[in-house]
Every structure is written in C-alpha cells, then in structure tokens.
Design a protein around this motif. Structure first.
Motif, PDB file in Angstrom:
ATOM      1  N   GLY A  74       0.816  -1.200   0.000  1.00 52.37           N
ATOM      2  CA  GLY A  74       0.000   0.000   0.000  1.00 52.37           C
ATOM      3  C   GLY A  74       0.851   1.251   0.000  1.00 52.37           C
ATOM      4  N   GLY A  75       0.702   2.060  -1.061  1.00 52.54           N
ATOM      5  CA  GLY A  75       1.517   3.262  -1.213  1.00 52.54           C
ATOM      6  C   GLY A  75       0.765   4.529  -0.903  1.00 52.54           C
ATOM      7  N   GLY A  76      -0.214   4.456   0.012  1.00 50.79           N
ATOM      8  CA  GLY A  76      -0.992   5.633   0.376  1.00 50.79           C
ATOM      9  C   GLY A  76      -0.242   6.550   1.316  1.00 50.79           C
ATOM     10  N   SER A  77      -0.970   7.320   2.109  1.00 50.55           N
ATOM     11  CA  SER A  77      -0.335   8.309   2.975  1.00 50.55           C
ATOM     12  C   SER A  77       0.684   7.670   3.905  1.00 50.55           C
ATOM     13  CB  SER A  77      -1.396   9.048   3.784  1.00 50.55           C
ATOM     14  OG  SER A  77      -2.229   9.805   2.936  1.00 50.55           O
ATOM     15  N   ALA A  78       0.351   6.534   4.511  1.00 50.02           N
ATOM     16  CA  ALA A  78       1.284   5.873   5.416  1.00 50.02           C
ATOM     17  C   ALA A  78       2.399   5.160   4.651  1.00 50.02           C
ATOM     18  CB  ALA A  78       0.536   4.891   6.304  1.00 50.02           C
ATOM     19  N   MET A 136      -7.111  18.173   1.010  1.00 51.04           N
ATOM     20  CA  MET A 136      -5.786  18.669   1.415  1.00 51.04           C
ATOM     21  C   MET A 136      -5.784  19.320   2.793  1.00 51.04           C
ATOM     22  SD  MET A 136      -4.369  20.332  -2.164  1.00 51.04           S
ATOM     23  CE  MET A 136      -5.191  21.884  -1.849  1.00 51.04           C
ATOM     24  N   LEU A 137      -6.819  19.139   3.599  1.00 51.48           N
ATOM     25  CA  LEU A 137      -6.904  19.847   4.869  1.00 51.48           C
ATOM     26  C   LEU A 137      -5.914  19.265   5.872  1.00 51.48           C
ATOM     27  CD1 LEU A 137     -10.777  20.191   5.186  1.00 51.48           C
ATOM     28  CD2 LEU A 137      -9.154  21.549   3.831  1.00 51.48           C
ATOM     29  N   TYR A 138      -5.149  20.148   6.488  1.00 50.95           N
ATOM     30  CA  TYR A 138      -4.150  19.735   7.472  1.00 50.95           C
ATOM     31  C   TYR A 138      -4.716  19.957   8.871  1.00 50.95           C
ATOM     32  CZ  TYR A 138       0.214  19.146  10.000  1.00 50.95           C
ATOM     33  OH  TYR A 138       1.188  18.705  10.868  1.00 50.95           O
ATOM     34  N   VAL A 139      -5.169  18.877   9.480  1.00 54.37           N
ATOM     35  CA  VAL A 139      -5.807  18.917  10.798  1.00 54.37           C
ATOM     36  C   VAL A 139      -5.271  17.736  11.608  1.00 54.37           C
ATOM     37  CG1 VAL A 139      -7.980  18.868  12.070  1.00 54.37           C
ATOM     38  CG2 VAL A 139      -7.882  19.977   9.827  1.00 54.37           C
ATOM     39  N   ARG A 140      -4.832  18.005  12.819  1.00 58.37           N
ATOM     40  CA  ARG A 140      -4.248  16.946  13.645  1.00 58.37           C
ATOM     41  C   ARG A 140      -5.244  16.266  14.563  1.00 58.37           C
ATOM     42  NH1 ARG A 140       0.709  20.639  15.848  1.00 58.37           N
ATOM     43  NH2 ARG A 140       1.973  20.729  13.946  1.00 58.37           N
ATOM     44  N   GLY A 141      -6.353  16.936  14.873  1.00 56.34           N
ATOM     45  CA  GLY A 141      -7.244  16.443  15.901  1.00 56.34           C
ATOM     46  C   GLY A 141      -6.966  17.146  17.213  1.00 56.34           C
ATOM     47  N   SER A 194       7.225  15.926  10.226  1.00 54.25           N
ATOM     48  CA  SER A 194       6.746  15.895   8.836  1.00 54.25           C
ATOM     49  C   SER A 194       6.391  17.269   8.305  1.00 54.25           C
ATOM     50  CB  SER A 194       5.523  14.977   8.717  1.00 54.25           C
ATOM     51  OG  SER A 194       4.428  15.488   9.444  1.00 54.25           O
ATOM     52  N   GLU A 195       6.065  18.225   9.189  1.00 57.76           N
ATOM     53  CA  GLU A 195       5.432  19.473   8.788  1.00 57.76           C
ATOM     54  C   GLU A 195       6.419  20.511   8.273  1.00 57.76           C
ATOM     55  OE1 GLU A 195       2.292  22.665  10.792  1.00 57.76           O
ATOM     56  OE2 GLU A 195       3.834  21.733  12.018  1.00 57.76           O
ATOM     57  N   GLY A 196       6.112  21.052   7.092  1.00 61.99           N
ATOM     58  CA  GLY A 196       6.852  22.190   6.546  1.00 61.99           C
ATOM     59  C   GLY A 196       5.900  23.352   6.367  1.00 61.99           C
ATOM     60  N   ASN A 210      -5.806  12.628   7.682  1.00 57.98           N
ATOM     61  CA  ASN A 210      -4.604  12.470   6.870  1.00 57.98           C
ATOM     62  C   ASN A 210      -3.332  12.808   7.637  1.00 57.98           C
ATOM     63  OD1 ASN A 210      -2.761  13.848   4.309  1.00 57.98           O
ATOM     64  ND2 ASN A 210      -3.502  11.756   4.171  1.00 57.98           N
ATOM     65  N   ALA A 211      -3.302  13.952   8.301  1.00 60.84           N
ATOM     66  CA  ALA A 211      -2.109  14.316   9.070  1.00 60.84           C
ATOM     67  C   ALA A 211      -1.812  13.292  10.166  1.00 60.84           C
ATOM     68  CB  ALA A 211      -2.262  15.722   9.650  1.00 60.84           C
TER      69      ALA A 211
END
Length: 539
Positions: A9-13, A94-99, A127-129, A516-517
C-alpha cells in the motif's frame, strides 16, 4: 525477488514509510501500490478533486460501496478511497488537521502506550513544513508542505463571520493552542518553487523525490493478494501486477499500509482474523485474531446546500466552467487562482452541548454545491455546509465478500446504530442552520436544496435520507493490549513475527478531525519503531 522490508500500500502511510526506511542505504525496501504514480494533472490540481471524488468514472479512486445501512434508510453509502501513490492524500481536500490533543491521551489510556499527545507531537512536527504558522506547535522544515490557502473566496470569510453569530470565535489555527472556533483551513499544498499551488500529497512530499534510490523498489499497478506465512512468521507477499503473479520475500518484515479497508482485507485473505469469518469463505485459519476488521469508525456527515445568486463561487454550469478554464493561467504561472481551491475552504470546531470541554462537531464549508459526493451535478452556482460528529459511538466492521483478492471488501460502518450519534448530529445541524441564516451570507443565499420542515421528525428524516461519510474510516486493526486488539503499541500483529500494520486502521478511536495528518504521523513514528527493532536485532 527479496527485500528487507515489503510494504503493501503506497498511500499516505506507505509512501512516508517507504521514504523513511529507505533513508538507510544498507537496507532494501519494496513498496507495492495498486494504483499509478500519483502524478497526474487531476491529482496535482487541487480543484480537480471534484472530478475524482465522485468515482464516476473511477479516476484514482476505489469508489467502494457499503453494505445497506439500516439506520440510513437501508442505503448503500459511498466510500471513496485514493488509488495511486499518495492514496487518499491524492484525492482529498488537502486539509491539514491533527485532531485534539486529548484524542491521543485517550489512545494511551486505551492501551496504546507511547501514543499520548506529548509522544506523538514530535512526529507531527517532523513531517510538517509550514509556511505560515509559527511557535512550538509547528515546524517549517519538514517535507510535507503546509500553508494558508492561496486564493480563498470572499464567501469563506463571510462564513467565518456567520459562525460568529452563534458565538463561535475566529480561530486562525486549528492545530494551535485551541481547536475551538471557526476559520480557514490550512492545506497540504506547495507554497514555494515551481510547484506552488499544486497538491502536496504524501507521495509528492516524501516519495516522489527519492524514487531513484537504488535500495527502493516501487511497484505500481500491483495488488497484494496474500501474506506468505512460515509458521508464525511473515516471510513475504504474493502480489499480482497486470497479468503476472509476483512472489516477494521479506528478510525482515512485511508491513501492511493498505488502509482501514485494505489492511484487514489482506489479513483475512491470508487466514488471519476471526475464525468464523475465515471459515465462512473456506479460508484455512492460519492465525486466529478476533479483532481483525472490527472496530470500524467513521465520521458521519450531513450537508446543507444552497444555490447562490452571486457567481463568485465554484459552479458547474457553463459560466462556472469558463471561470475554471480562465483559472488555468494564474495557476500555471503563479500557483494562485480558483484552481488552487481545496473546495472545503472554511471550517469550524464546535460543541453540541454547553457542558462539553472539547469540540464534538466539525464543519466543512465548501464553495460549491456538493450533493451526494459530487455524484449529483447541479448546473448552478452554490455552496455547501457540512457538519459531522467527531467521536461516534457506533461501531462497524470490515469483512470479505469472498476469497477472491480482486473483490472489494465488505464494508459495514453501522452508521447511527448508537442512538447517541443521531442526537449529536441533529444538534450540530441545528447549530449550523442557525449560523447559515446569518446576514453575512445573505448575498450568496439563494434557494436551499432539500429543505425540511422544522420539526424534530423532519430533521431526522432528512439525516436518514442523505447523511454519509466525510471520508475518515479508521480502527479496523486497532492497537492495544486487550484480546480484541490486532496490533501492539509497536504496531506488530499480535501472535505473529515479521508483520506490522501501519495506517489509519491502527487507531483505537477516531480522532476529532481529519485523518490524513494523523496517518502521516503514525507512519513517521512507525519508521522509528522499525528502525529501533532492526538495530536491536543486529546487536
């Protein structure tokens, strides 16, 4: 073909994990992905999410369907998932949300030792830029480019003002000191260089820049079919690439990163899971593990939709399509304009009851009509306001339809099976309806689609007729210490050697936000866990 690590699996993880593990030139890594390279125009152009999410046609999208949902009028709900390097980060908003930080402390309380907020924060930062947010909760140097939106619409700022009418303060950073409030989402989007304005998927951030490494093999259009076991040890994978079958051997570990649907499916196909599920499909029981596929959780979402008398939104009528076409030049030359929109530009985190300490509802405000996941097109300008319950009590499961690896998994989210979920969602819809009637949105507020009578029964009927996922399935290979946990806190499959799961399926509970994040964070931490295990074994 033999490698130290094989990742299915080449997804986000999987994309993150392959890039991080292959940083060590002394080990070899093979990544298997059922989709393509994840570099198409549709993926790179943020606004083209509208063309991919519907699954009509299936462009970089598995476009799964659920089992009939008894509490949603027996509808078969829709489950889009990314099918390309980058996975769902290639087709999401594309939303960057950590929870919320407390989500991770709860993971630890549930037996996921080492996954509390203070332990996972360094991996979010790694990971974050981030080009905009500053302070101890952010980092500007990571590979995943995060930024403020390039060209948000005026209606999105009006949405923030409308939320103020229900006493929701403006919040410029949902990943900052507080999650509560309304504002514009930050997005995973390139903010510098020639790719400015393009989507920064997990593959674009981590994997594409390193695919020339001699110790990294990436097989696209290749589907993992079965884990090869030798006793209680995973020794490799059987995969199919086009019309040829591949036997891949793993010297150290096989790692499943196929997501909340794909990872449990692959375990079951390999004879790992609940005995009754395996025997129902005549699959020999290789390792009984009752929690595989259980504990499915997802964010159920309800959408309020209006037509707009003003054209400064994203419309799918001739005039709207011309606006999109005219947006090509500023997008190509400057990385700005309408094609950079994530669609869901505005958002909010709020509480359904005054006695709560943290938000239990999330709002996505979309500058277009989104009806049935873009599968019902309206030739009109308009906008949509979505509300989802963040921590559902309902639990579903993932199983097999049959023993054929090419068959889609059997997905049953069991939405609204716990009556507490319906009560929370109804409260969220009421709050959102109140905010969307504010004067700030009056210039854009035309005819409402799907109006319901104002009674409790009318609202409930509308929810049961139209509510569906907002695309955050997790939990089907959850980590923990109890008998129903599938992996331990080091993400090793319980009772087996050389086999891990690294993706959103390991989450014990759904986090309060987009997933995602957090999935990228899980892969970042998993890379360190795997590295530490290798160093220990080599001593």
């Amino acid at each position: 073909m033999e490698y130290d690590y094989i990742i299915a699996g080449g997804g986000s993880a999987g994309a993150v994990l392959a890039a991080r593990l292959s940083e060590d030139p002394s080990i070899t890594v093979c990544l298997i992905e059922a989709g393509g390279q994840g570099k198409s125009f549709l993926i790179n152009t943020p606004a083209m999410v509208a063309a991919m999410v519907s699954g009509r046609p299936r462009l970089h999208n598995w476009a799964f369907r659920t089992e009939p949902q008894p509490h949603l009028n027996n509808r078969r709900c829709y489950q889009p998932r990314g099918k390309a390097l980058g996975g769902s980060s290639a087709i999401n908003a594309m939303l960057y949300v950590r929870g919320h930080p407390s989500d991770y402390d709860q993971w630890a309380d549930l037996g996921a030792d080492g996954w509390d907020w203070q332990s996972v924060l360094p991996y979010f930062l790694k990971s974050e830029g981030n080009s905009a947010a500053v302070g101890p909760l952010h980092n500007a140097e990571g590979p995943l480019q995060v930024t403020d939106q390039q060209s948000p619409h005026a209606i999105t700022h009006a949405f923030v003002q409308a939320m103020a009418d229900i006493q929701l303060p403006e919040n410029p950073d949902f990943n900052g000191e507080t999650q509560f409030g309304a504002g514009l989402y930050q997005v995973t989007q390139f903010h510098t260089g020639p790719r400015k304005g393009r989507r920064c998927s997990a593959a674009a951030a981590f994997l594409h820049p390193v695919m020339s490494r001699p110790n990294l093999t990436v097989l696209t259009h290749a589907r993992a079919e079965r884990i090869v076991l030798d006793g209680n040890r995973a020794k490799g994978l059987i995969a199919k690439q086009k019309n040829r079958r591949l036997s891949l051997k793993a010297r150290r570990e096989v790692i499943l990163s196929a997501g909340a649907f794909g990872s449990p499916q692959l375990l079951l196909l390999s004879g790992i899971g609940p005995e009754e599920e395996l025997r129902a499909h005549n699959i020999p029981v290789a390792h009984a593990l009752p929690g595989v596929g259980r504990n499915l959780q997802d964010h159920l979402d309800h959408t309020l939709i209006w037509r707009s008398p003003r054209p400064d939104v994203v419309g799918f009528n001739p005039a709207g399509l011309m606006r999109l076409l005219r947006g090509w030049r500023p997008f190509r030359e400057h990385g700005t304009g309408v094609l950079t929109t994530p669609g869901a530009e505005g958002g909010a985190f709020l509480m359904s009851r005054p006695d709560l300490q943290i938000p239990d509802l999330q709002v996505h405000f979309v500058v277009a009509i989104v009806d049935d996941h873009m599968r019902r097109i309206h030739l009109a300008d308009g906008w949509s306001a979505h509300v989802c319950l963040l921590r559902p009590e309902s639990r579903g499961h993932v199983g097999l339809r049959d023993a054929n690896p090419a068959s889609p998994p059997r997905i049953d989210p069991n939405f609204l099976s716990d009556p507490r979920d319906l009560a929370t969602l109804k409260a969220g819809v009421r709050l959102l309806e109140q905010a969307m009637s504010a004067d700030a949105l009056a210039p854009w507020r035309g005819q409402r689609l799907y109006p319901h009578d104002n009674s409790d029964a009318g609202l409930e009927a509308d929810i049961r007729a139209r509510a569906d996922t907002i695309y955050h399935p997790v939990g089907t290979c959850r980590m923990g210490r109890d008998t129903m946990a599938v992996v331990d806190p080091d993400l090793r499959v319980k009772g087996l050697e050389g086999l891990r799961v690294v993706d959103a399926s390991v989450m014990p509970r759904l986090i309060g936000g987009n997933t995602n994040a957090p999935t990228i964070m899980i892969a970042e931490r998993a890379a360190d866990l795997i590295r530490a295990a290798r160093e220990m074994s080599d001593v």
